[in-house]
Design a protein around this motif. Structure first.
Motif, PDB file in Angstrom:
ATOM      1  N   GLN B 396     -25.911  -5.434  18.074  1.00 40.89           N
ATOM      2  CA  GLN B 396     -24.631  -6.125  17.876  1.00 40.89           C
ATOM      3  C   GLN B 396     -24.738  -7.221  16.826  1.00 40.89           C
ATOM      4  OE1 GLN B 396     -21.992  -4.988  19.029  1.00 40.89           O
ATOM      5  NE2 GLN B 396     -22.094  -4.373  21.166  1.00 40.89           N
ATOM      6  N   ARG B 397     -25.913  -7.856  16.725  1.00 39.92           N
ATOM      7  CA  ARG B 397     -25.992  -8.963  15.774  1.00 39.92           C
ATOM      8  C   ARG B 397     -26.094  -8.471  14.341  1.00 39.92           C
ATOM      9  NH1 ARG B 397     -31.120  -8.509  17.770  1.00 39.92           N
ATOM     10  NH2 ARG B 397     -32.778  -8.541  16.217  1.00 39.92           N
ATOM     11  N   ARG B 398     -26.193  -7.144  14.134  1.00 39.99           N
ATOM     12  CA  ARG B 398     -26.226  -6.602  12.779  1.00 39.99           C
ATOM     13  C   ARG B 398     -24.897  -5.987  12.356  1.00 39.99           C
ATOM     14  NH1 ARG B 398     -30.401  -9.475  11.470  1.00 39.99           N
ATOM     15  NH2 ARG B 398     -32.411  -8.656  12.085  1.00 39.99           N
ATOM     16  N   VAL B 399     -23.934  -5.982  13.249  1.00 42.93           N
ATOM     17  CA  VAL B 399     -22.645  -5.360  12.923  1.00 42.93           C
ATOM     18  C   VAL B 399     -21.959  -6.170  11.829  1.00 42.93           C
ATOM     19  CG1 VAL B 399     -20.350  -4.875  13.820  1.00 42.93           C
ATOM     20  CG2 VAL B 399     -22.363  -4.304  15.176  1.00 42.93           C
ATOM     21  N   GLN B 400     -21.520  -5.483  10.781  1.00 44.15           N
ATOM     22  CA  GLN B 400     -20.880  -6.188   9.668  1.00 44.15           C
ATOM     23  C   GLN B 400     -19.376  -6.302   9.873  1.00 44.15           C
ATOM     24  OE1 GLN B 400     -22.345  -7.547   6.839  1.00 44.15           O
ATOM     25  NE2 GLN B 400     -24.314  -7.201   7.819  1.00 44.15           N
ATOM     26  N   SER B 401     -18.716  -5.179  10.053  1.00 46.50           N
ATOM     27  CA  SER B 401     -17.276  -5.224  10.275  1.00 46.50           C
ATOM     28  C   SER B 401     -16.901  -4.029  11.144  1.00 46.50           C
ATOM     29  CB  SER B 401     -16.510  -5.198   8.954  1.00 46.50           C
ATOM     30  OG  SER B 401     -16.803  -4.042   8.222  1.00 46.50           O
ATOM     31  N   VAL B 402     -15.687  -4.056  11.666  1.00 49.78           N
ATOM     32  CA  VAL B 402     -15.221  -3.019  12.579  1.00 49.78           C
ATOM     33  C   VAL B 402     -13.919  -2.454  12.023  1.00 49.78           C
ATOM     34  CG1 VAL B 402     -14.609  -2.497  14.953  1.00 49.78           C
ATOM     35  CG2 VAL B 402     -16.228  -4.313  14.484  1.00 49.78           C
ATOM     36  N   ARG B 403     -13.776  -1.146  12.054  1.00 43.64           N
ATOM     37  CA  ARG B 403     -12.586  -0.501  11.501  1.00 43.64           C
ATOM     38  C   ARG B 403     -11.977   0.440  12.520  1.00 43.64           C
ATOM     39  NH1 ARG B 403     -14.153   2.946   6.634  1.00 43.64           N
ATOM     40  NH2 ARG B 403     -16.231   2.501   7.415  1.00 43.64           N
ATOM     41  N   ASP B 421     -19.295  -0.772  10.861  1.00 41.44           N
ATOM     42  CA  ASP B 421     -19.877  -0.765   9.520  1.00 41.44           C
ATOM     43  C   ASP B 421     -21.237  -1.444   9.528  1.00 41.44           C
ATOM     44  OD1 ASP B 421     -17.709   0.476   8.198  1.00 41.44           O
ATOM     45  OD2 ASP B 421     -16.592  -1.393   8.372  1.00 41.44           O
ATOM     46  N   ARG B 440      -8.647   0.597  21.320  1.00 44.32           N
ATOM     47  CA  ARG B 440      -8.238  -0.802  21.245  1.00 44.32           C
ATOM     48  C   ARG B 440      -9.242  -1.718  21.954  1.00 44.32           C
ATOM     49  NH1 ARG B 440      -4.490  -3.986  21.522  1.00 44.32           N
ATOM     50  NH2 ARG B 440      -6.360  -5.242  21.284  1.00 44.32           N
ATOM     51  N   ILE B 447     -15.763  -6.753  18.516  1.00 40.73           N
ATOM     52  CA  ILE B 447     -15.567  -7.985  17.747  1.00 40.73           C
ATOM     53  C   ILE B 447     -16.139  -9.164  18.517  1.00 40.73           C
ATOM     54  CG2 ILE B 447     -13.790  -9.578  16.920  1.00 40.73           C
ATOM     55  CD1 ILE B 447     -12.156  -7.133  16.139  1.00 40.73           C
ATOM     56  N   ARG B 451     -19.561 -11.184  17.495  1.00 38.27           N
ATOM     57  CA  ARG B 451     -19.400 -12.613  17.235  1.00 38.27           C
ATOM     58  C   ARG B 451     -20.395 -13.414  18.059  1.00 38.27           C
ATOM     59  NH1 ARG B 451     -13.703 -14.576  18.756  1.00 38.27           N
ATOM     60  NH2 ARG B 451     -13.217 -13.286  16.968  1.00 38.27           N
ATOM     61  N   ARG B 454     -23.894 -13.144  16.787  1.00 31.71           N
ATOM     62  CA  ARG B 454     -24.147 -13.942  15.593  1.00 31.71           C
ATOM     63  C   ARG B 454     -24.316 -15.409  15.935  1.00 31.71           C
ATOM     64  NH1 ARG B 454     -19.730 -11.312  13.610  1.00 31.71           N
ATOM     65  NH2 ARG B 454     -18.519 -13.210  13.678  1.00 31.71           N
ATOM     66  N   ARG B 456     -21.928 -17.188  17.807  1.00 27.94           N
ATOM     67  CA  ARG B 456     -20.638 -17.872  17.896  1.00 27.94           C
ATOM     68  C   ARG B 456     -19.858 -17.247  19.049  1.00 27.94           C
ATOM     69  NH1 ARG B 456     -19.771 -20.540  13.245  1.00 27.94           N
ATOM     70  NH2 ARG B 456     -17.590 -20.832  13.753  1.00 27.94           N
TER      71      ARG B 456
END
Lengths: 164, 468
Positions: B396-403, B421, B440, B447, B451, B454, B456
């Protein structure tokens, strides 16, 4: 808009309607030489019967008319939302996409503006992360809004940054 | 954010650090370097002209080659004389170029990995090339060719200085690092994985290509045996030959594949003709792919590939022996154990997978039954494939973005696809064809989990379930 692409509690901002005009101008500029050439061929009708060229010209015109209206649909659907920790960008009508990019993951932000866009006073912002699949592009931002968004994104990226 | 380019080129690019470390002497690469580089040309020239030359008959071809050879020798000698390198306390400097001089400086604290590569010709001369991988992507540094022992020594020195640079707090004055770190003795390596040749050959043979060629060949043979046209058997030859070549290529790329644990990460060695040594820094792992081709599943074998940040330029090419492979073939338990090691102790089998809904089979009739996805606060995992089954795993800490994406057919069926991504590499975690509420809630979970990972936001509790 189905709920899949509208998370509750998100304030969406539309892109400028001037994007519709800019895209329409670009479309017409792009297709005019082709249409003019085909029109010339319809008049001269070399090698092939005249109706072949007429059909081709008709197809080009139909394509133009379709896109003329479809551009408005696409532009209306192109929205973004600045949230506390990430930026949402949503676009597409037939094939829809919503991308959520955490500010901390941004590598850099591009602002670009072609000649047609400049004439209409709009610019495109694209966000890049370390993943090539992240395609967060917001076209049709008024120039001052683009500058504001770029500064804000850069600032948030620096504040929340975690890169890789 | 990245503070700037890692490799400075040209003079005047010296970082404005205060006291420069006492310069170490420049050293040269092996004098045999031009021979290795021009070996193919030399061999071709000799091959084309040796008969004429033995007869004392120098044709135009030989004269042409001779002139080219002279020019080549002169250029090679000049290139050797002008190529030199120096390992400083803070940077590796490599000066190259005859006409366009280039001085490349690689900051030692930016070095991500140092690979020793031995192409076949270089191996004949016991030489090796050093490839220095920095986080900047494809602009990697290269130092060719050094005697193998020297290459190993330089590699150890660079890695030791990188560690020294890492342990120096960033605020401390530059230049205080010891100018000449004593060269460490070879650390005891801990052998983690060794792939026996027999298993490698069997795994190469148990591929889909083999099945197709064997089926096709037996069909052709049967047909022609039935009609009595014996000569037609020769038509099978090329197909079988091509298959053998492909399989031999796979085996030679991963020949004597070993993974060893060292202080600087996992060290992968492999190759029959081209010997490769790579060091994988575990901090750079962005995810893994566990692949189980259908013929291997009977034997319980699997393959492990990793996505590593920073070297997208190396990630192309043959997937069977590519630089992304961390374990070419092994028992599933062993491969899973290696995956846990790479992922820092996280177990992908602990993440409960939830299969895709029956509606997904309209859009993915073959793999629909096997599509599944799961997430917990540390890992996100997706499963794909009917014949070649694969698990894509990303921390999870390497996830860049979600689409989320949805096409018109998916909208009809009330489905959506969620894509996680990751940086470029084999790993692509995606939840194909999930029901809209599931998609959803999965996006929301991802997300939040990314977060938190990372550093946060609030922690997510428990694995992902479909929310209310």
């Amino acid at each position: 808009m189905s709920t899949l692409f509208a998370p509750p509690g998100t304030e969406w901002t539309s892109v400028s309607p001037r994007l519709t005009s800019a895209r329409r101008v670009a479309l017409v500029l792009g297709l005019t030489p082709l249409a003019a050439g085909l029109a010339l061929l319809v008049v001269l009708a070399p090698f092939l019967p005249r109706w072949v060229y007429a059909v081709a010209l008709g197809a080009v015109v139909a394509f133009l008319v379709f896109w003329w209206f479809w551009i408005a649909v696409l532009v209306r659907r192109w929205r973004y939302a600045e949230r506390d920790e990430d930026l949402y960008v949503r676009n597409g009508a037939l094939f829809r996409t919503l991308v959520a990019v955490p500010y901390g993951r941004m590598q850099y932000v591009d602002v670009s503006s072609g000649p047609v866009d400049r004439h209409f006073g709009i610019a495109t912002i694209s966000l890049h992360t370390a993943a090539p699949g992240t395609s967060a592009v917001i076209p049709g931002l008024p120039a001052d809004e683009a500058a504001r968004l770029r500064d804000r994104l850069t600032e948030l990226g620096g504040a929340q940054g975690s890169g890789l | 954010m990245d503070p700037g380019p890692e490799i400075d080129s040209g003079p005047g690019a010296d970082p404005p650090t205060a006291p420069a470390p006492p310069p170490q002497d420049f050293r040269r690469v092996s004098p045999l370097t031009p021979v290795v580089r021009g070996f193919v040309f030399l061999a071709a020239a000799l091959f084309a002209t040796w008969r004429d030359a033995l007869r004392g008959d120098f044709g135009y071809l030989a004269i042409g080659f001779g002139i080219a050879l002279l020019v080549g020798v002169a250029y090679g000698a000049a290139s050797w004389a002008l190529t030199r390198y120096r390992i400083g306390a803070e940077e590796l400097r490599v000066d190259t170029g005859v006409i366009n001089r280039q001085s490349r400086r690689i900051r030692i604290d930016r070095i991500q990995g140092v690979d020793v590569v031995q192409p076949f010709v270089a191996r004949l001369f016991r030489l090796a090339e050093l490839r220095i991988d920095t986080a900047g992507g494809d602009r990697e540094g290269s130092l060719a060719y050094l005697p193998l022992r020297e290459a190993e020594a330089v590699r150890r020195t660079l890695l030791a200085r990188r560690r020294a640079a890492d342990s120096t707090p960033p605020g401390s004055a530059p230049g205080t690092a010891p100018a000449d770190v004593p060269e460490p003795t070879a650390q005891p390596e801990q052998l983690l994985v060794r792939v026996p040749l027999g298993r490698l050959m069997l795994s190469a043979a148990l591929s889909t290509e083999t099945v197709f060629v064997v089926l096709g060949a037996s069909f052709v043979l049967g047909a022609f045996l039935a009609t009595g046209q014996w000569w037609a058997i020769t038509g099978v030859g090329p197909a079988v030959g091509a298959l053998v070549l492909v399989l031999a290529n796979r085996v030679s790329g991963n020949y004597r594949f070993t993974v060893a644990g060292t202080e600087s990460g996992l060290q992968v060695r492999r190759g029959l003709f081209d010997l490769t040594t790579q060091t994988l820094n575990l901090r750079r792992v962005q995810g893994v792919v566990l692949t189980e081709p259908w013929l291997w599943r009977w034997l319980g074998w699997a393959r492990l590939d990793v996505s590593v940040a920073g070297n997208p330029g190396q990630l192309t090419g043959n997937a069977e022996s590519s630089p992304t492979t961390l374990h070419p073939v092994g028992p599933r338990a062993e491969v899973l154990w290696l995956a846990r090691t790479v992922l820092g102790g996280l177990d992908l089998e602990q993440v409960p997978l939830r299969p895709a809904p029956p509606a997904a089979r309209w859009l993915a009739p073959l793999q629909g039954r096997w599509l599944a996805v799961g997430a917990d606060p540390a890992l996100v995992v997706s499963r794909h494939g009917l014949l070649t089954r694969s698990h894509h795993v990303a921390p999870q800490r390497r996830v860049q973005s979600v689409r989320i994406t949805q096409g018109p057919l998916q909208r009809r069926l009330g489905l959506g696809t969620v894509q996680i991504d990751s940086p470029p590499g084999p790993v692509s975690v995606r939840a194909l064809h999930r029901l809209a509420p599931d998609a959803r809630s999965f996006v929301g979970y991802e997300i939040a989990a990314a977060r938190h990972a990372r550093g946060r936001g609030a922690p997510t509790d428990g694995v992902h379930k479909v929310g209310p």
